[in-house]
Design a protein around this motif. Structure first.
Motif, short mmCIF file in Angstrom:
data_model
loop_
_atom_site.label_atom_id
_atom_site.label_comp_id
_atom_site.label_asym_id
_atom_site.label_seq_id
_atom_site.Cartn_x
_atom_site.Cartn_y
_atom_site.Cartn_z
N GLN A 91 20.91 5.66 59.55
CA GLN A 91 21.11 5.11 60.88
C GLN A 91 22.49 5.42 61.45
O GLN A 91 22.81 5.02 62.57
N THR A 92 23.30 6.15 60.70
CA THR A 92 24.66 6.43 61.13
C THR A 92 24.72 7.04 62.52
O THR A 92 25.57 6.67 63.34
N PHE A 93 23.82 7.97 62.82
CA PHE A 93 23.88 8.68 64.09
C PHE A 93 23.72 7.75 65.28
O PHE A 93 24.22 8.03 66.36
N ARG A 111 16.18 12.09 66.64
CA ARG A 111 15.83 13.49 66.36
C ARG A 111 16.89 14.13 65.47
O ARG A 111 16.56 14.82 64.49
N ILE A 112 18.14 13.92 65.78
CA ILE A 112 19.23 14.48 64.98
C ILE A 112 19.20 13.94 63.56
O ILE A 112 19.42 14.67 62.59
N GLY A 113 18.91 12.65 63.43
CA GLY A 113 18.85 12.05 62.10
C GLY A 113 17.84 12.72 61.20
O GLY A 113 18.11 12.98 60.03
N ARG A 114 16.67 13.02 61.76
CA ARG A 114 15.63 13.69 60.96
C ARG A 114 16.07 15.11 60.57
O ARG A 114 15.88 15.54 59.43
N LEU A 115 16.66 15.83 61.52
CA LEU A 115 17.13 17.18 61.23
C LEU A 115 18.29 17.15 60.23
O LEU A 115 18.40 18.03 59.35
N GLU A 155 22.20 20.66 67.53
CA GLU A 155 23.11 20.71 68.67
C GLU A 155 22.41 21.06 69.98
O GLU A 155 23.06 21.26 71.01
N LEU A 156 21.08 21.09 69.96
CA LEU A 156 20.30 21.53 71.12
C LEU A 156 20.66 20.78 72.40
O LEU A 156 20.77 21.38 73.47
N ASN A 157 20.83 19.47 72.30
CA ASN A 157 21.14 18.65 73.46
C ASN A 157 22.61 18.26 73.53
O ASN A 157 22.98 17.33 74.26
#
Length: 225
Positions: free
Chosen positions: A169-171, A133-137, A120-122
């Protein structure tokens, strides 16, 4: 991942396999896109021999297909195939979340909280870089949940489904509203884990994956929303 792939991970071919797989998941190679031996060999500054082995493994593991006259292309998934994948995830991962709620350690809960803070950083920024970035996390978040279940059989059943590129790839298909809702699901899941409420955790995980399914399949079935 099968034994052959695990063994290969210590070789040049294995490293190429891992890197190209990550690039497929992150969308650098889109569904239907070609992956040429010449391009990959140049990128990794190697001969074509380990590239061919990596390509064969990508095909064997379902990330790519070989087409006559086209070569190796990233696998495309039909809406029905994607629906089946998400339904499998709902069934298995909800059970995993239920087990995790009763078995998770304080350290694992702390790690999940830290990852969610990073996710949720950004905020609900749906830019390409942030969603990658979110996908990897997110993959790391779900991996820790799976480990916390202490149920190796369920985790093994889930492994292939959660690595399918279309799921990862959903994000990139999320709207700001949908991304914020995903954040909320993760936060509620953390609350369920903190109280060791198995039924609550199963319910939240089921809602979370159903929402992701609608993000991917809803647009394909009914147009952009």
């Amino acid at each position: 991942m099968n034994t052959k792939t695990t063994t290969a991970m210590d070789t040049v071919a294995g490293r190429i396999y891992a890197a190209i797989k990550e690039q497929i998941i992150d969308g650098r190679y889109p569904p239907g896109g070609r992956i040429t031996e010449q391009q990959v060999a140049a990128e990794f500054n190697t001969s074509r021999t380990p590239v061919r082995e990596a390509m064969r493994q990508l095909v064997a593991d379902g990330f790519a297909r070989f087409k006559p006259n086209s070569g190796t292309v990233v696998r495309e998934w039909s809406p029905e195939e994607m629906r089946q994948i998400f339904e499998l995830r709902v069934f298995i991962e909800s059970e995993i979340a239920g087990y995790a709620a009763t078995r998770i350690t304080a350290e694992e809960l702390t790690a999940l909280t830290r990852i969610q803070d990073d996710i949720e950083l950004n905020g609900p920024d749906i830019g390409t870089d942030n969603t990658a970035r979110i996908g990897r996390l997110n993959r790391e978040f779900h991996r820790i949940v799976a480990e916390a279940s202490r149920n190796e059989r369920l985790v093994s059943m889930l492994a292939s489904a959660i690595e399918v590129p279309i799921v990862q790839q959903t994000f990139r298909q999320y709207t700001t509203k949908r991304l914020a809702r995903s954040f909320g699901h993760h936060r509620e899941l953390l609350d369920a884990f903190a109280t060791h409420d198995s039924a609550w955790a199963k319910s939240v995980m089921s809602s979370h994956i159903h929402s992701a399914k609608q993000t991917v399949l809803g647009d394909k079935s009914h147009g952009s929303t």
